[in-house]
Design a protein around this motif. Structure first.
Motif, PDB file in Angstrom:
ATOM      1  N   ARG A 102       0.831  -1.206   0.000  1.00  0.00           N
ATOM      2  CA  ARG A 102       0.000   0.000   0.000  1.00  0.00           C
ATOM      3  C   ARG A 102       0.868   1.260   0.000  1.00  0.00           C
ATOM      4  NH1 ARG A 102      -2.821   3.977   2.293  1.00  0.00           N
ATOM      5  NH2 ARG A 102      -5.076   4.014   1.864  1.00  0.00           N
TER       6      ARG A 102
ATOM      7  N   THR B 292      -9.323   3.261  -5.991  1.00  0.00           N
ATOM      8  CA  THR B 292      -8.567   3.670  -4.811  1.00  0.00           C
ATOM      9  C   THR B 292      -7.407   2.707  -4.580  1.00  0.00           C
ATOM     10  OG1 THR B 292      -9.831   2.334  -3.248  1.00  0.00           O
ATOM     11  CG2 THR B 292     -10.697   4.537  -3.756  1.00  0.00           C
TER      12      THR B 292
ATOM     13  N   ASP C 127      -6.783   1.261  -1.790  1.00  0.00           N
ATOM     14  CA  ASP C 127      -7.286   0.131  -1.008  1.00  0.00           C
ATOM     15  C   ASP C 127      -7.902  -0.939  -1.898  1.00  0.00           C
ATOM     16  OD1 ASP C 127      -6.485   1.141   1.431  1.00  0.00           O
ATOM     17  OD2 ASP C 127      -8.386   2.169   1.812  1.00  0.00           O
ATOM     18  N   GLU C 128      -8.541  -0.545  -2.981  1.00  0.00           N
ATOM     19  CA  GLU C 128      -9.115  -1.530  -3.888  1.00  0.00           C
ATOM     20  C   GLU C 128      -8.035  -2.251  -4.692  1.00  0.00           C
ATOM     21  OE1 GLU C 128     -12.988   0.093  -5.753  1.00  0.00           O
ATOM     22  OE2 GLU C 128     -12.273   1.684  -4.414  1.00  0.00           O
TER      23      GLU C 128
ATOM     24  N   LEU D 190      -8.129  -6.759   6.790  1.00  0.00           N
ATOM     25  CA  LEU D 190      -8.012  -5.787   5.699  1.00  0.00           C
ATOM     26  C   LEU D 190      -9.073  -6.047   4.636  1.00  0.00           C
ATOM     27  CD1 LEU D 190      -4.720  -4.826   3.902  1.00  0.00           C
ATOM     28  CD2 LEU D 190      -6.675  -5.575   2.581  1.00  0.00           C
TER      29      LEU D 190
ATOM     30  N   THR E  75     -12.272  -3.469   3.611  1.00  0.00           N
ATOM     31  CA  THR E  75     -12.431  -2.939   2.251  1.00  0.00           C
ATOM     32  C   THR E  75     -13.747  -3.406   1.635  1.00  0.00           C
ATOM     33  OG1 THR E  75     -10.023  -3.014   2.009  1.00  0.00           O
ATOM     34  CG2 THR E  75     -11.312  -2.658   0.019  1.00  0.00           C
TER      35      THR E  75
END
Length: 378
Positions: free
Chosen positions: A86, A258, A260-261, A341, A345
């Protein structure tokens, strides 16, 4: 991790003492981006200038050209932890955004542009020139962008055996990623118009089941001999053994809205590989036509409608398919510490919707809101 023995298309028990300790653990992500005019939202051919600027990236990360001058690609270094991955994705996006701003462009992470600028076709040399020559009008305005995940595997035989096991899960990975609803200013009605565009290429979609790596290479060579592929390092399958790295490369997801995706795609892909490496059964049988229907349904509705179960050949809510995927890989997610995580998400996606849904919501509010959504790099 110990060595994986491959016999008769199955993944056998690991044996001791193999040095390939990173198999099924390492991950890396390549992200393709569009360059947009900040005033109009149309694509801008600024890639050459940005690449020449050589913006500072984290150690191991790379910046590459893409097929069209309106696109660029970043690649992380090799990571073993989702948190480190990340960090690299954030740094890559920040460096690219800063470099693009200097050259009058903004960076958008979406599978297809809302608005294209003037024709992006140009006279190119080398491999990209060969692609233009072979595919002609199919790629003249092909500005599709994906999020590609690399997962380390013990070797080419393991890569093909793992690929056989995870084929049924590819439509669900696509459904989670849909982020390309628009094409030349119109709403296509699909979540992933990128996948529809990609389906035009020979051999696109979910790969066939292969007996071994030799069979895989033979099929690629046949497609090259038929003139359908530029060379043996090319294929349009949504997962394939990498021609450059000791990895299995997932090419199913749209460019992630994003960070996170993007991380979600990476950790789920890795978990699928780890689960497959632990299997001691034959890969599941699957109708190729039903699999194609499942991929099409995922491209159309993403997580916001019904999907198709590739093994049961029946329709069901897309979120039910997501739940089944997470349950399938739960032990692997626990091994790498990624279960929480993934849950966080997925809960955000349930609440806020897919990238495609968020694009549509922003578009209804006007161009400034849509551009803010497309260029948000968080």
């Amino acid at each position: 991790m110990s060595r994986i023995a491959i016999r008769h298309g199955r993944l056998g028990d690991p044996g001791p003492g193999d040095p390939a300790t990173a198999a099924g653990l390492t991950i890396g992500v390549e992200e393709e981006f569009l360059l947009l005019d900040p005033a109009t939202g149309a694509t801008l051919p600024r890639a050459a200038a940005i690449l020449a600027a050589d913006p500072p990236l984290p150690p191991g990360a790379k910046l590459h050209r893409e097929l069209r001058a309106t696109q660029v690609e970043t690649a992380t270094g090799v990571c073993t932890e989702a948190g480190r991955l990340r960090e690299q994705l954030v740094m890559n996006r920040t460096a690219l955004t800063d470099a693009a701003r200097v050259h009058g462009a903004v960076v958008a992470s979406c599978g297809t542009p809302v608005l294209s600028g003037p024709s992006t076709s140009e006279n190119q040399d080398g491999r990209f020139g060969d692609i233009d020559r072979i595919y002609r009008g199919m790629v003249a305005d092909y500005e599709a962008c994906g999020c590609h995940v690399h997962v380390g595997v013990p070797g080419p035989e393991a890569a093909v055996a793992v690929m056989n096991h995870l084929r049924p899960w590819l439509p669900t990975l696509l459904a989670l990623s849909v982020n390309s609803p628009f094409d030349r200013g119109r709403d296509t009605g699909y979540g992933s118009w990128r996948m529809v565009q990609q389906s035009r290429f020979p051999g696109a979609g979910i790969p066939p089941r292969f007996r071994d790596h030799a069979a895989y290479r033979a099929e690629v060579r046949r497609l090259v001999d038929c003139g359908a592929l530029v060379d043996e390092s090319m294929s349009f399958w949504l997962v394939r053994p990498s021609s450059s790295f000791p990895t299995l490369e997932f090419r199913v997801a749209d460019a992630a809205s994003t960070v996170d995706e993007a991380v979600l795609q990476a950790v789920l892909s890795r978990a699928l590989v780890r689960r497959a490496l632990a299997e001691d059964t034959a890969p599941p049988e699957m109708s190729e036509q039903v699999a194609a229907a499942a991929l099409w349904a995922a491209a159309r509705d993403g997580i916001d409608g019904e999907g198709v179960h590739p093994l049961r050949a029946t329709r069901m809510p897309a979120w039910q398919l997501v739940t089944e995927l997470v349950d399938h890989v739960a032990p692997a997610l626990d091994e790498t510490g990624d279960r929480e995580l993934v849950a966080i998400t997925l809960e955000r996606l349930r609440r806020e919707g897919s990238g495609a849904r968020r694009q549509r919501k922003a578009a209804a509010a006007g161009l400034p809101a849509l551009l803010a959504t497309l260029t948000h790099q968080g």
